[in-house]
Design an enzyme around this catalytic site. Structure first.
Site, PDB file in Angstrom:
ATOM      1  N   ASP A 170      93.982 -20.269  98.081  1.00 34.40           N
ATOM      2  CA  ASP A 170      93.819 -21.646  97.218  1.00 34.40           C
ATOM      3  C   ASP A 170      93.451 -22.577  98.478  1.00 34.40           C
ATOM      4  OD1 ASP A 170      93.329 -23.560  95.576  1.00 34.40           O
ATOM      5  OD2 ASP A 170      95.852 -23.900  95.339  1.00 34.40           O
ATOM      6  N   HIS A 171      92.424 -23.663  98.035  1.00 33.41           N
ATOM      7  CA  HIS A 171      92.283 -24.315  99.201  1.00 33.41           C
ATOM      8  C   HIS A 171      93.365 -25.608  98.935  1.00 33.41           C
ATOM      9  CE1 HIS A 171      87.691 -23.523  98.773  1.00 33.41           C
ATOM     10  NE2 HIS A 171      88.370 -23.082  99.872  1.00 33.41           N
ATOM     11  N   PHE A 188      92.863 -27.094  93.682  1.00 33.03           N
ATOM     12  CA  PHE A 188      92.931 -26.607  92.354  1.00 33.03           C
ATOM     13  C   PHE A 188      91.887 -25.233  92.609  1.00 33.03           C
ATOM     14  CE2 PHE A 188      93.085 -31.180  92.026  1.00 33.03           C
ATOM     15  CZ  PHE A 188      94.441 -31.260  91.612  1.00 33.03           C
ATOM     16  N   HIS A 189      91.830 -24.343  93.780  1.00 33.90           N
ATOM     17  CA  HIS A 189      90.926 -23.509  93.641  1.00 33.90           C
ATOM     18  C   HIS A 189      91.334 -22.174  93.869  1.00 33.90           C
ATOM     19  CE1 HIS A 189      87.778 -26.661  95.135  1.00 33.90           C
ATOM     20  NE2 HIS A 189      88.057 -26.702  94.124  1.00 33.90           N
ATOM     21  N   PRO A 190      92.575 -21.568  93.148  1.00 34.36           N
ATOM     22  CA  PRO A 190      93.167 -20.365  93.137  1.00 34.36           C
ATOM     23  C   PRO A 190      91.889 -19.225  92.812  1.00 34.36           C
ATOM     24  CG  PRO A 190      93.819 -21.324  91.128  1.00 34.36           C
ATOM     25  CD  PRO A 190      93.016 -22.402  91.902  1.00 34.36           C
TER      26      PRO A 190
END
Ligand SMILES: Cc1cc2nc3c(=O)[nH]c(=O)nc-3n(C[C@H](O)[C@H](O)[C@H](O)COP(=O)(O)OP(=O)(O)OC[C@H]3O[C@@H](n4cnc5c(N)ncnc54)[C@H](O)[C@@H]3O)c2cc1C
Length: 550
Positions: free
Chosen positions: A293-294, A468-470
């Protein structure tokens, strides 16, 4: 109740809606699309600014949270996910970023034939309806509208000028030949309204008789005959239903829910499954592993002039005018997504491509989704683009209604800590350049007294949150622990694919929606090619089916 279809798709999110559209287009295949959430007819889903209101809305959001993060002072980090038609594309920040060409070339180098940038570019172009027109890298006429921010803003202009003063180029297209530089974002929007995949892809597909959509349907188990997927068990209210797939079951539940559903169905790490009394069908240790994630650190500034969104929101006359303007022309503050301007930068000249991303927001609040400050303020956040830390998603019980344990293990890799600190330094440098300085009344958080690397890292540990980038929990690859192969077929299980953000071998260098849509586009082509090869027994008839339930 038992029903038979050619394909069953689990999840009507970014990738799921693409699949539903493309697989039904010819009229030859019967498709069932199951979505755990409901409709998307909420005002704030369609107005871009409404994004900030959806973080805590349980009508449209799974509202997940991470396990305590060991490198973030044991804080739990919110993990919102869309739970409605369009999935996360209906609640996301609308930023249209594909990532770097090198990301996809790297996927190819990892052994994934067909996934180099040259290979995936046609799918980005096919999806796209670019406001600026078509060129070698952009497409027009696709279902995913991509548009410019409606107008420049003095703070964004200052930010871009300050980045140039700091030695970085201006970039007017982050999805162009090179990603590097500072400039304005583009949005997945059309005429000031969000363009989720539910709007872009599903609306059209829902008119087709060969698609059946069932909302509020929680897929609870993949039905298996030995190691072959044959259908899905799902719950709607208190009733349990079963649907059969004569061709394939396709998981598009996203990076948290696709591995969860596999684990619940006996496909996952054997030890974890046994702990929860689940019969092991296939010991697949990679299912739920490799979560990436980011993570972002947000710097807050008090502004010298009342030109921020805070000033509009807290003044009834400005608020009314902004509302009026939006309803008349679809322009103004309500048409803004999660960022206005941004930058992709290299923290060292020795790097080949940018390793950090900045998001510039013309408002400020204590945390993401919190009330805006009553004084003029803005935020700049920094995130590392290619984190090395890897975490996991694991079921916590055999009950499909229980949320899985999610732990991205942010900053557990030393390289991530170093890059983040370097990124914070670059951010500070830009914000202290003359073009920006005139708008900075106060460096609020972190205060200027935080000067050392240790201090900045401690600040990040105490305040950082997700972008919010899983991704990567059903990772694609040629190795034994990869979950899917380069055609997105689950290793060791027949007639089961995963087609969503979870298959990314590594998270792309940017926001992840465009890549999830591309995966849906490419995945559907591969499914249709395989169907054509398999012949008529898979390409079933197209007599009229039951209407959509929504
Ligand atoms: C708050 C937020 C802001 C973001 N901002 C941006 C941005 O600005 N730009 C960008 O590019 N990306 C952004 N992203 C990320 C991007 O939206 C996601 O990476 C992308 O949408 C993921 O697509 P997906 O198809 O993998 O999953 P999703 O779109 O999440 O879809 C999964 C779908 O499956 C459904 N589902 C799950 N489990 C089941 C089940 N068991 N049964 C039935 N249905 C199920 C879900 O309800 C959901 O509808 C953001 C995400 C969030 C949450």
């Amino acid at each position: 109740m038992a029903d038979t279809y050619d394909y069953i798709i689990v999840g009507a999110g970014s990738a799921g809606c693409v699949l539903a559209n493309r697989l039904t287009a010819s009229g030859r295949h019967r498709v069932l699309l199951l979505e755990a959430g409901g409709h998307d007819r909420y005002f704030w889903v369609h107005v871009p600014l409404g994004y900030g209101k959806l973080f805590n809305d349980k009508r449209v959001n799974w509202l997940y949270s991470s396990e305590p993060e060991p490198e973030l002072d044991n804080r739990r980090i919110i993990q919102p996910r869309g739970k409605l038609l369009g999935g996360s594309s209906s609640i996301n920040g609308l930023l249209y970023i594909r990532g770097q060409h090198a990301d996809y070339d790297h996927w190819r180098q990892l052994g994934n034939a067909g996934w180099s940038f040259e290979d995936v570019l046609p799918y980005f172009r096919r999806a796209e309806d670019q406001e600026r027109g078509a060129d070698a890298l952009h497409g027009v006429g696709g279902p995913l509208s991509v548009s410019n921010v409606c107008e420049p803003h003095p703070l964004c202009e200052a930010f871009i000028a300050a980045a140039q003063e700091a030695g970085f180029p201006r970039n007017d297209d982050f999805n162009g030949p090179t990603q590097e530089g500072a400039g304005y974002f583009q949005y997945t929007a059309r005429k000031g309204l969000r363009r989720s995949t539910a709007v872009g892809y599903l609306r059209q597909a829902r008119r087709r008789p060969n698609l059946r959509l069932v909302t509020r349907a929680l897929a609870t188990r993949i039905l298996l005959s030995g190691r072959r997927a044959t259908g899905i068990e799902y719950r709607r209210g208190d009733a349990t239903h079963v649907a059969h797939a004569s061709a394939e079951v396709i998981l598009a539940g996203g990076a948290f829910n696709s591995p969860q559903l596999m684990q619940l169905s006996g496909l996952g790490p054997a030890e974890l499954l046994r702990q929860h009394g689940i019969t092991v069908v296939a010991d697949l240790p990679g299912v739920g592993a490799d979560l990436q994630d980011h993570m972002q650190v947000r710097f807050q500034y008090r502004c010298t002039e009342p030109i921020t969104m805070n000033d509009v929101v807290h003044h009834w006359r400005h608020r009314m005018l902004a509302g009026l303007r939006y309803f008349v022309s679809r322009k103004g503050l309500l048409a803004i997504g999660a960022g206005y301007a941004g930058a992709f930068l290299r923290t060292s000249p020795n790097l080949a491509t940018p390793d950090v991303q900045l998001h510039f927001l013309i408002f400020s609040g204590e945390t993401a989704g919190a009330a805006l400050h009553t004084f003029p303020g803005f935020i700049v956040s920094v995130c590392q683009l290619r984190p090395e830390s890897r975490g996991f998603v694991r079921i916590t019980s055999a009950d499909p209604r229980d949320p899985p344990a999610i732990q991205p293990r942010y900053l557990t890799a030393r390289a991530d800590r170093e890059t983040l600190v370097a990124g914070m330094r670059v951010l500070q440098k830009i914000m202290r350049e003359p073009a920006m300085r005139r708008y900075v009344a106060e460096e609020r958080v972190p205060p200027p007294s935080v000067t050392t690397d240790e201090g900045l890292l401690a600040f990040a540990r105490a305040t950082s949150t997700t972008v919010f980038h899983p991704t990567s929990t059903c990772r694609m690859g040629p190795d034994a622990t990869a979950v899917v192969d380069e055609r997105l077929r689950v290793r060791g299980v027949e007639r089961l694919r995963v087609v969503d953000a979870s298959i990314m071998p590594t998270v792309v260098s940017g926001n992840t929606n465009a890549a999830a849509v591309m995966i849906g586009e490419k995945g559907s082509d591969m499914i249709l090619q395989d169907a054509a090869r398999a012949g008529p027994e898979i390409a079933a008839d197209s007599r009229p089916r039951q209407p959509a339930i929504a």
